[in-house]
Structure formats: C-alpha cells, structure tokens
Write a protein that holds these residues in place. Structure first.
Motif, mmCIF file in Angstrom:
data_model
loop_
_atom_site.group_PDB
_atom_site.id
_atom_site.type_symbol
_atom_site.label_atom_id
_atom_site.label_comp_id
_atom_site.label_asym_id
_atom_site.label_seq_id
_atom_site.Cartn_x
_atom_site.Cartn_y
_atom_site.Cartn_z
ATOM 1 N N LEU A 83 0.822 -1.204 0.000
ATOM 2 C CA LEU A 83 0.000 0.000 0.000
ATOM 3 C C LEU A 83 0.858 1.257 0.000
ATOM 4 N N ARG A 84 1.914 1.254 0.794
ATOM 5 C CA ARG A 84 2.796 2.428 0.866
ATOM 6 C C ARG A 84 3.544 2.617 -0.444
ATOM 7 N N ASP A 85 3.955 1.516 -1.064
ATOM 8 C CA ASP A 85 4.681 1.602 -2.329
ATOM 9 C C ASP A 85 3.786 2.090 -3.458
ATOM 10 N N GLN A 86 2.540 1.628 -3.483
ATOM 11 C CA GLN A 86 1.630 1.944 -4.578
ATOM 12 C C GLN A 86 0.697 3.122 -4.284
ATOM 13 N N GLY A 87 0.720 3.626 -3.054
ATOM 14 C CA GLY A 87 -0.055 4.807 -2.727
ATOM 15 C C GLY A 87 -1.527 4.572 -2.467
ATOM 16 N N LEU A 88 -1.880 3.402 -1.938
ATOM 17 C CA LEU A 88 -3.261 3.128 -1.570
ATOM 18 C C LEU A 88 -3.473 3.421 -0.092
ATOM 19 N N GLY A 89 -4.677 3.835 0.263
ATOM 20 C CA GLY A 89 -5.003 4.086 1.660
ATOM 21 C C GLY A 89 -5.555 2.836 2.327
ATOM 22 N N LEU A 90 -5.184 2.647 3.575
ATOM 23 C CA LEU A 90 -5.678 1.514 4.352
ATOM 24 C C LEU A 90 -6.820 1.984 5.251
ATOM 25 N N THR A 91 -7.950 1.285 5.183
ATOM 26 C CA THR A 91 -9.089 1.588 6.053
ATOM 27 C C THR A 91 -9.372 0.347 6.895
ATOM 28 N N PRO A 92 -8.785 0.273 8.093
ATOM 29 C CA PRO A 92 -8.904 -0.935 8.921
ATOM 30 C C PRO A 92 -10.335 -1.206 9.373
ATOM 31 N N TRP A 93 -10.738 -2.484 9.294
ATOM 32 C CA TRP A 93 -11.989 -2.897 9.913
ATOM 33 C C TRP A 93 -11.679 -3.756 11.133
ATOM 34 N N SER A 94 -12.652 -3.838 12.034
ATOM 35 C CA SER A 94 -12.492 -4.512 13.331
ATOM 36 C C SER A 94 -11.267 -3.991 14.080
ATOM 37 N N PRO A 95 -11.125 -2.678 14.246
ATOM 38 C CA PRO A 95 -9.954 -2.118 14.920
ATOM 39 C C PRO A 95 -9.892 -2.450 16.405
ATOM 40 N N LEU A 96 -11.018 -2.886 16.973
ATOM 41 C CA LEU A 96 -11.027 -3.289 18.381
ATOM 42 C C LEU A 96 -11.034 -4.809 18.528
ATOM 43 N N GLY A 97 -10.681 -5.499 17.450
ATOM 44 C CA GLY A 97 -10.575 -6.952 17.517
ATOM 45 C C GLY A 97 -11.858 -7.636 17.941
ATOM 46 N N GLY A 98 -12.971 -7.231 17.304
ATOM 47 C CA GLY A 98 -14.252 -7.833 17.666
ATOM 48 C C GLY A 98 -14.678 -7.498 19.078
ATOM 49 N N SER B 166 -5.586 5.582 6.304
ATOM 50 C CA SER B 166 -6.307 6.802 5.922
ATOM 51 C C SER B 166 -7.463 7.086 6.864
ATOM 52 N N SER B 167 -8.204 6.036 7.227
ATOM 53 C CA SER B 167 -9.367 6.199 8.092
ATOM 54 C C SER B 167 -9.661 4.865 8.746
ATOM 55 N N VAL B 168 -10.050 4.909 10.020
ATOM 56 C CA VAL B 168 -10.336 3.689 10.778
ATOM 57 C C VAL B 168 -11.849 3.507 10.888
ATOM 58 N N LEU B 169 -12.324 2.329 10.506
ATOM 59 C CA LEU B 169 -13.754 2.051 10.565
ATOM 60 C C LEU B 169 -14.176 1.712 11.987
ATOM 61 N N ILE B 170 -15.189 2.408 12.456
ATOM 62 C CA ILE B 170 -15.739 2.118 13.777
ATOM 63 C C ILE B 170 -17.213 1.775 13.630
ATOM 64 N N GLY B 171 -17.700 0.968 14.560
ATOM 65 C CA GLY B 171 -19.117 0.615 14.572
ATOM 66 C C GLY B 171 -19.632 0.686 15.986
ATOM 67 N N ALA B 172 -20.935 0.827 16.111
ATOM 68 C CA ALA B 172 -21.529 0.923 17.442
ATOM 69 C C ALA B 172 -22.980 0.476 17.382
ATOM 70 N N THR B 173 -23.465 0.027 18.524
ATOM 71 C CA THR B 173 -24.884 -0.261 18.657
ATOM 72 C C THR B 173 -25.541 0.651 19.678
ATOM 73 N N LYS B 174 -24.705 1.338 20.458
ATOM 74 C CA LYS B 174 -25.219 2.231 21.498
ATOM 75 C C LYS B 174 -24.533 3.596 21.391
ATOM 76 N N PRO B 175 -25.258 4.679 21.649
ATOM 77 C CA PRO B 175 -24.680 6.017 21.545
ATOM 78 C C PRO B 175 -23.436 6.223 22.392
ATOM 79 N N HIS B 176 -23.396 5.665 23.601
ATOM 80 C CA HIS B 176 -22.229 5.899 24.460
ATOM 81 C C HIS B 176 -20.972 5.246 23.882
ATOM 82 N N GLN B 177 -21.139 4.131 23.151
ATOM 83 C CA GLN B 177 -19.982 3.510 22.510
ATOM 84 C C GLN B 177 -19.421 4.418 21.427
#
Length: 343
Positions: free
Chosen positions: A201-216, A283-294
């Motif tokens: 990705l760094r060599d070719q210039g693509l952005g990484l958008t991680p999913w499951s950043p909290l390991g499930g 580039s950007s980290v994907l986050i998900g939530a089921t509750k507003p406080h999360q």
C-alpha cells in the motif's frame, strides 16, 4: 475531527469512518446489531456532529437493509458525505447473483444506488476476491461505472497482496480505473497486514481503512484476564468469535492500553483506535456501534495523540512472529547497511 487523503487520491476523509453493519439486523447480521432507523439515525447524526464525513456499508449487510437505512439517514447531507458500499457477496438464490462478474457488478451497483437513494457511490469496494472471474472483466466493469458517473472511486477489501498487486497491474495495462484503498482487518491483535499488504500500500499509494480495529470488541477493555466473560459480549457469540486471538498476548496488550489510556485521560478503546491512527498507510479507521455511548467514546480517539514511545511499547507487545521469506530478507538486507558484518 482531522481529515486525511484516501491513499493518493484527491479525496479527503475523516480519520474515523462510521460503519453501518449494525443497521437493520436481518438474519446472520442480527448478531452484530439490529438497529432500526431511529436508532441508526441517532448514531449517524452524532458522527456528523463530530465531523465524520466518511460512512461505510455493504449490499450484503442485512440483505440491503443497512444501505436503505444509511441512505435515508444521510440524505439531507449527501453532498457533504463520502459514501462507501461494497459488492461481491451473494444476494439471492440466483446462480449469478454473487461474485465480481460484469453482470453482478452492474446489477448490484444499480440496486445499491436505489437502496441508498443516491445517484452516485463515492467509493465502491470489492468485498473480497473472486477466484473465477478474470480481473479484466471486473475492472473493466468498474471503469465503465466510473465513466458513467455512478461510481467515483473504487477500492478492494480482503485481498491478498498478490491479488491486489495483480489488479493494479491489470488496471495499468488496460487503462482501467485503479483501486485507491484497501479495507482490511487491522488491530493490535491482528497485524498480519504488515507482512505484505502495508508495504504494498505504501509503495503503490493506496489508503488503508482498517476494519475490526477493536478486535471484535476484545480491545474495548471488557475482556480481562482472570475475569468472567461478559454475558452480553459479542465474543460469547460463536458467529462473532472468528478472530483468532493469542489470549495471553491479548490480555497483556489490554493492560498496556489501559496504562496508556490513563496517561491521556482516555478509554482503552480510544487508545486502541489511536494506535492505528499512528500507523503508516492508514487513511481512516472504521468504527461501529450499537449504542450512543460507545460511539461517543470512539469519536474522542482523534482528540489526542499517542507518543512514539507508547506506540513502540505496543508494537513490541503485539509484534508479529517472523515468517519466511521475511526473516531471510531481514538478514540479507543487513549487507546494505553494515559492511563490517560480512568481511
């Protein structure tokens, strides 16, 4: 909220991206979350108020319900939003309603546009590699969608390094549109992308958008050594317990995250997200939530920065085991920096 380029494209996205996998909750996806429209709209509005401009969904999430809910929730601010959705998964019993064929891509794009209530998709992501469809067919179809104005950028997800590099080569050879990003699992307990994909990705210039950043959910802080598993946790559900974890290493990482979080008056979850924002290619980290406080807690992860020393400490705790040919390459690269060791 801070913003970064999506790879080397001219598109600017927020450091956090709100994922809509929990919107809808039909069938299999119910184990992730089953949010109705009002609950989903509340999360979307919270994200927008915090400066998030990047939202991610997929056609397979709750069999299209996620797209419908997200499209309705962002309708008033559509032009200010970078909207991503995906194609690849099976959508019906029709033998051709799956994969990355020209037929499935074009049909799926039109259906996603209808469900999202929009004329264009900002980032159209291939949800995984299709082993039976030639990349020339896939990338040709995607390029046609870009030229028609239905799609603006294309990305990949869950590709191996050779598959991604081959796709980039096919695009260059045929003057097709190129992938600008890769969505891949990446966290302190899942750093496999660093073997091959991050250097690519760094060599070719693509952005990484991680999913499951909290390991499930493991890196949220609610899983601790010598404490019972929370009854309502995602990892108690067999369908969600698919991320392999070295528990001893994982518990040590969580303990270190807690110390670092305390230093910054932050939460363990915030520290886990902040760590990824310090890593090259992200580039950007994907986050998900089921509750507003999360969601409220996660959104605070961009308000502070982990120090290089803290990043190094976590790097050491979560370091990858050397695999071939990486350990051999590391040895051979020494002759580029140290003459004395060889004479």
């Amino acid at each position: 909220m801070k913003y970064r380029q999506l790879g080397k494209s001219g598109l600017m996205v927020s450091e956090l991206c709100l994922g809509a996998m929990s919107f809808g909750g039909d069938g299999y996806w119910k184990v992730v979350g089953a949010l109705d429209y009002p609950s989903s709209k509340k999360l979307v509005d919270m994200a927008l108020d915090a400066g998030v401009n990047f939202f991610d969904t997929a056609d397979v999430y709750s069999h299209g319900q996620s797209e419908e809910i997200l499209g309705k929730a962002i309708k008033e601010k559509r032009n200010e939003i970078v909207l991503a959705t995906k194609v690849r998964g099976r959508m019906s019993k029709d033998i051709n309603d799956v994969g990355l064929s020209r037929k499935h891509i074009i049909d799926s794009c039109n259906q996603s546009l209808r469900r999202l209530g929009t004329d264009y998709i900002d980032l159209y992501v291939m949800h995984s590699f299709d082993p039976i469809t030639p990349l020339e067919e896939t990338l040709g179809a995607l390029s046609d969608l870009v030229h028609q104005g239905k799609v603006r950028y294309i990305g990949a997800s869950n590709f191996t390094a050779w598959q991604l590099m081959k796709a980039l080569a096919v695009s260059k050879e045929n003057h097709f549109e190129k992938f600008v990003s890769l969505q891949a699992i990446y966290s302190l307990i899942s750093r496999d992308v660093e073997y091959e994909l991050v250097p690519l990705l760094r060599d070719q210039g693509l952005g990484l958008t991680p999913w499951s950043p909290l390991g499930g959910g493991f890196l949220s802080g609610k899983y601790r050594k010598d404490k019972p598993m929370p009854e309502d946790s995602r990892r108690t559900n067999e369908q969600q317990n698919f991320i392999p974890i070295d528990l001893d290493k994982g518990y040590a990482i969580v303990d270190a995250l807690e110390e670092i979080a305390n230093n910054h008056k932050a939460s363990i979850s915030q520290a886990a997200l902040n760590y990824l924002l310090r890593k090259p290619a992200v580039s950007s980290v994907l986050i998900g939530a089921t509750k507003p406080h999360q969601l409220e807690d996660n959104l605070q992860a961009t308000n502070w920065e982990m120090s290089p020393e803290e990043v190094s400490r976590l790097d050491e705790l979560s370091k990858l085991n050397p695999i071939y040919p990486h350990w051999m390459l590391q040895f051979t690269y020494m002759d580029r920096t140290s003459v004395e060791n060889f004479f």
